[in-house]
Design an enzyme around this catalytic site. Structure first.
Site, PDB file in Angstrom:
ATOM      1  N   SER A 144       0.875  -1.175   0.000  1.00  0.00           N
ATOM      2  CA  SER A 144       0.000   0.000   0.000  1.00  0.00           C
ATOM      3  C   SER A 144       0.909   1.221   0.000  1.00  0.00           C
ATOM      4  O   SER A 144       2.093   1.119   0.359  1.00  0.00           O
ATOM      5  CB  SER A 144      -0.861  -0.010   1.270  1.00  0.00           C
ATOM      6  OG  SER A 144      -1.439   1.263   1.510  1.00  0.00           O
ATOM      7  N   TYR A 157      -2.596  -1.520  10.194  1.00  0.00           N
ATOM      8  CA  TYR A 157      -2.433  -1.690   8.739  1.00  0.00           C
ATOM      9  C   TYR A 157      -1.072  -1.156   8.297  1.00  0.00           C
ATOM     10  O   TYR A 157      -0.337  -1.820   7.553  1.00  0.00           O
ATOM     11  CB  TYR A 157      -3.569  -0.936   8.041  1.00  0.00           C
ATOM     12  CG  TYR A 157      -3.649  -1.108   6.541  1.00  0.00           C
ATOM     13  CD1 TYR A 157      -4.085  -2.300   5.981  1.00  0.00           C
ATOM     14  CD2 TYR A 157      -3.331  -0.055   5.677  1.00  0.00           C
ATOM     15  CE1 TYR A 157      -4.192  -2.449   4.607  1.00  0.00           C
ATOM     16  CE2 TYR A 157      -3.433  -0.189   4.303  1.00  0.00           C
ATOM     17  CZ  TYR A 157      -3.867  -1.388   3.769  1.00  0.00           C
ATOM     18  OH  TYR A 157      -3.976  -1.525   2.405  1.00  0.00           O
TER      19      TYR A 157
END
Ligand code: NAI
Length: 266
Positions: A144, A157
């Site tokens: 990401s 995350y």
């Protein structure tokens, strides 16, 4: 029937979003594909049908990437069924949207287990087959932009994706001698279920904070994954390929142009 000359890819998260687009892109490039699905078998079957239109073989396996013993079992089964393993695309993942002070330990563990522990165990199991096969291999980990930059509410995350990014680099060092490349692909905002935009077109969606002005399409990420698995990318390893419409370059611009404190809450 297995075509022993056709390379084989295993893709997690194959029933939706970036995983589904990756299965199709790899099938277009002539890979037989092992589809690992988790929540929705019918969507995985639909993906497999789309892939099979390109004349390749598909196999479906249910895999919860937090189920530690199941991971080598499923990878071994797929490698044995196809007779080889050339590519692993670690795509499955979950997000988090809770301020650090409110994250409880089970939530922390859940995200780390899905986004970091699982990809590690998959990488390890797949690499063992690639080494045994003696033909090298390609491993692509979908991280990401939060492999590189933080986000409010995404502590677990960000920790998992940054960890997966550096694991990618260590794996590139350790597996290079076996002809295995290991890279990450770091998307920005993509129109999938993860961002509440499943199967929506990014066209016509306005994003003032992104230089290209729109979110990305899952197929735009899959194309990079497929490139990294192609002969053209043979000399790329240990890289993190950002695909974010320029979002990561917005730090100072966003810093001087935000007009409210909204960003302090997820
Ligand atoms: P998605 O929600 O469509 O895909 C996530 C996939 O992970 C689903 O197929 C789901 O079934 C699977 N999954 C979730 N928990 C699992 C488990 N325990 N075991 C096995 N599979 C599990 O969303 P998307 O966008 O396609 O996500 C794919 C990857 O892309 C994720 O790793 C995500 O972190 C990453 N990503 C997505 C971005 C976006 O804006 N959509 C941005 C940056 C990264």
């Amino acid at each position: 029937m297995t075509n022993a000359s056709r390379p084989v890819a295993v893709v997690t998260g194959s029933e939706s979003g970036i995983g589904r687009a990756t299965v199709v892109a790899l099938a277009q490039d002539g890979f037989d594909v092992g589809l690992c699905w988790y929540a929705d078998e019918s969507k995985a079957q639909a993906t497999a049908r789309e892939a099979a239109e390109h004349g390749v073989r598909t196999e479906l396996r249910r895999l919860d990437v937090t189920d530690v013993p199941a991971i080598p079992t499923v990878v071994d089964d797929l490698a044995d069924t196809f007779g080889r393993l050339d590519v692993l695309a670690n795509v499955a993942g979950i997000g988090s949207s809770t301020l650090l002070l409110d994250v409880d330990y089970p939530q922390w563990r859940s995200v780390i287990a899905t986004d970091l522990d699982g990809p590690f165990l998959l990488l390890q199991a797949a690499a063992r087959h690639m080494i045994a096969g003696g033909r090298g291999g390609r491993i692509v980990n979908v991280t990401s932009v939060h492999e590189h930059q933080p986000r409010v509410g995404a502590g677990p995350y960000c920790a998992a994706k940054a960890g997966l990014g550096l694991l990618t680099q260590v794996a590139a060092l350790e597996l290079g001698e076996h002809g295995i490349t290991v890279n990450s692909v770091a998307p920005g905002e993509i129109t999938t279920a993860m961002t509440g935009q499943e199967d929506e077109s990014p066209e016509g969606k306005h994003r003032p904070g992104i230089p290209l002005g729109r979110p990305g399409d899952a197929r735009e990420i899959a194309a990079i994954i497929a490139f990294l698995c192609s002969p053209k990318a043979a000399y790329v390893t240990g890289a993190s390929w950002v695909a974010d419409g320029g979002m990561l370059r917005m730090g100072p611009m966003a810093g001087s142009h935000l007009t409210s404190d909204d960003w302090r809450r997820p």
